[in-house]
Design a protein around this motif. Structure first.
Motif, short mmCIF file in Angstrom:
data_model
loop_
_atom_site.label_atom_id
_atom_site.label_comp_id
_atom_site.label_asym_id
_atom_site.label_seq_id
_atom_site.Cartn_x
_atom_site.Cartn_y
_atom_site.Cartn_z
N LEU A 150 0.53 -0.49 0.13
CA LEU A 150 0.22 0.11 -0.20
C LEU A 150 1.15 1.20 -0.18
N ARG A 151 0.23 1.96 -0.54
CA ARG A 151 1.20 3.19 -1.21
C ARG A 151 0.22 4.61 -0.82
N VAL A 152 0.78 5.60 -0.24
CA VAL A 152 -1.10 6.27 0.37
C VAL A 152 -0.55 7.90 -0.14
N ALA A 153 -1.32 8.30 -1.41
CA ALA A 153 -0.64 9.59 -1.24
C ALA A 153 -2.09 10.22 -2.45
N THR A 171 -4.41 -5.58 10.75
CA THR A 171 -2.93 -5.58 10.23
C THR A 171 -2.24 -4.20 10.64
N GLU A 172 -0.64 -5.12 10.38
CA GLU A 172 -0.54 -3.88 10.01
C GLU A 172 -0.12 -2.68 9.26
N MET A 173 -0.57 -3.83 7.97
CA MET A 173 -0.80 -2.40 7.09
C MET A 173 -2.00 -1.28 7.16
N GLN A 174 -2.64 -2.52 8.09
CA GLN A 174 -3.87 -0.87 8.44
C GLN A 174 -3.32 0.32 9.51
N ARG A 175 -2.62 -0.65 10.40
CA ARG A 175 -2.23 0.43 11.70
C ARG A 175 -1.54 1.31 11.07
N ALA A 176 -0.40 1.08 9.70
CA ALA A 176 0.04 2.10 9.58
C ALA A 176 -0.44 3.26 9.34
N LEU A 177 -1.62 3.15 8.37
CA LEU A 177 -2.57 4.61 8.65
C LEU A 177 -2.44 5.13 9.76
N TRP A 200 3.33 4.09 -7.87
CA TRP A 200 2.68 3.58 -9.19
C TRP A 200 2.99 1.44 -9.10
N ALA A 201 4.17 2.08 -10.15
CA ALA A 201 4.43 1.03 -10.30
C ALA A 201 4.89 -0.11 -9.33
N ASP A 202 4.95 0.18 -8.38
CA ASP A 202 5.65 -0.76 -7.48
C ASP A 202 4.41 -0.92 -6.45
N THR A 203 3.25 -0.47 -6.77
CA THR A 203 2.19 -0.92 -5.85
C THR A 203 1.32 -2.10 -7.50
N PHE A 204 1.28 -1.96 -8.82
CA PHE A 204 0.62 -2.91 -9.53
C PHE A 204 1.96 -4.31 -9.75
N ALA A 205 2.83 -3.79 -9.50
CA ALA A 205 4.16 -4.84 -9.63
C ALA A 205 3.91 -6.39 -8.71
N VAL A 206 3.17 -5.86 -7.43
CA VAL A 206 2.72 -6.72 -6.47
C VAL A 206 0.86 -7.02 -6.45
N ASN A 207 0.61 -6.06 -6.38
CA ASN A 207 -0.84 -5.77 -6.09
C ASN A 207 -1.57 -6.82 -7.49
N THR A 208 -0.60 -6.58 -8.55
CA THR A 208 -1.63 -7.03 -9.67
C THR A 208 -0.90 -7.50 -10.89
N THR A 209 0.66 -6.99 -11.24
CA THR A 209 1.42 -8.01 -11.85
C THR A 209 1.60 -9.44 -11.51
N GLY A 210 2.05 -9.85 -9.92
CA GLY A 210 2.47 -10.31 -9.31
C GLY A 210 1.26 -11.37 -9.12
N GLY A 235 -6.41 9.27 -1.60
CA GLY A 235 -5.27 8.93 -1.68
C GLY A 235 -5.20 7.87 -1.58
N MET A 236 -6.22 6.68 -2.45
CA MET A 236 -5.79 5.39 -2.18
C MET A 236 -5.28 4.63 -4.02
N ALA A 237 -5.48 6.16 -4.85
CA ALA A 237 -5.31 5.84 -6.39
C ALA A 237 -4.88 4.29 -6.43
N ALA A 238 -4.28 4.44 -6.46
CA ALA A 238 -2.82 3.16 -6.93
C ALA A 238 -3.05 2.02 -6.19
N TYR A 239 -3.47 1.59 -4.89
CA TYR A 239 -4.09 0.68 -4.23
C TYR A 239 -5.35 0.09 -4.90
N ALA A 240 -6.57 1.04 -5.10
CA ALA A 240 -7.89 0.84 -5.35
C ALA A 240 -7.10 0.17 -7.02
N ALA A 241 -6.52 0.91 -7.88
CA ALA A 241 -6.85 0.41 -9.52
C ALA A 241 -6.35 -1.16 -9.09
#
Length: 281
Positions: free
Chosen positions: A114-117, A210-216, A127-137, A171-177
């Motif tokens: 998750l990259r928030v901005a 989760t740790e991802m949630q708590r990081a927010l 953007w690239a890192d988010t898609f590399a894991v969440n989609t391409t992975g 703030g979650m455009a990359a993650y949501a997409a």
């Protein structure tokens, strides 16, 4: 009967004989899914790119130290180091898993970042890192495992998406997409592999502890959790009608159901596990 994460009763033999691969297994939802599948009788290849959490997970569930990439032992959890964004590594790891544990009958895609901005402030790298894991992975693992499952005429794949894939989040455009893309890819895969006997579904969590949630969260965990439950009109976010944040075991239980024979006539389905937070928009 046994318990999934201490919360849910499951049939201990429901997945007896199944061999599962779980990505992002080192913590959070991935670790909970691993525990759920083991509780139901499966042997699990726990995959992550961080060796420490993997070893701890294997220790806890197998009762002996786990060394990522080492020859398989007699325990139910076998750790493998893998970056799902690397297609060659995915292929070689799937080959290794099947050589050591047997044909994969279950794949659960949990690995995610998750990259928030704000959308106009996202960097190219975010953007690239988010898609590399969440989609391409997801594409890499599904292509490798799905091809093998189709050839054998059986298998179940679940991608852990997000309710953010169906409802815009500030703030979650990359993650949501990225999650929306992974969701539609998994549904298309299910359409193509259906006649081969392979089922492909999605579980879409909402806010989960989760740790991802708590990081927010910016301050005290109790106060931050209550704000998530209450919602935030300023960010166009409704609250959670059930009045609680999910635990990882809540998501794992949905996954365990979808990979079991209880769901044998369910495919291409997107199951929201979010306490009603999206009002299923």
């Amino acid at each position: 009967m046994s318990l999934v994460g201490g919360d849910f009763p499951v049939q201990q033999s429901e997945l007896a004989g199944a061999v599962a691969m779980v990505t992002g297994a080192g913590q959070g939802i991935g670790a909970a899914v691993t525990r759920a599948l083991v509780a139901a009788g499966a042997v699990v290849a726990a995959v992550d790119r961080n060796p420490g959490p993997l070893a701890e997970l294997a220790d806890g569930l197998s009762g002996k130290p786990g060394e990522p990439g080492a020859p398989a032992t007699a325990g139910p959890v076998h750790p493998y180091l893998l970056d799902v964004s690397d297609p060659a590594a995915v292929e070689s790891t799937v080959d290794l898993i099947e050589g050591q544990l047997g044909p994969l009958t279950i794949l659960v895609n949990v690995a995610g970042i998750l990259r928030v901005a704000p959308a106009v402030e996202l960097t190219d790298q975010d953007w690239a890192d988010t898609f590399a894991v969440n989609t391409t992975g997801v594409f890499h693992t599904c292509r490798s495992v799905g091809r093998r499952m189709a050839g054998r005429g059986t298998g179940a794949i679940v991608t852990v998406g997000s309710n953010a894939a169906g409802v815009p989040r500030t703030g979650m455009a990359a993650y949501a997409a990225s999650k929306a893309a992974a969701t539609m890819f998994t549904r298309c895969l299910g359409l193509e592999l259906g006649r081969s006997g392979v089922r492909c579904n999605i579980v879409s969590p909402g806010s989960t502890d989760t740790e991802m949630q708590r990081a927010l969260w910016q301050d005290d965990a109790t106060a931050a959790e209550q704000r998530v439950i209450d919602g935030d009109p300023a960010s166009y976010r409704v609250g959670i009608p059930l009045g609680r944040i999910a635990q990882p075991a809540d998501i794992a239980e949905a996954v365990a159901f979808l990979v079991s024979d209880r769901a044998r006539h369910i495919t291409m389905h997107d199951l929201y596990v979010d306490g009603g937070a999206t009002l299923r928009a």
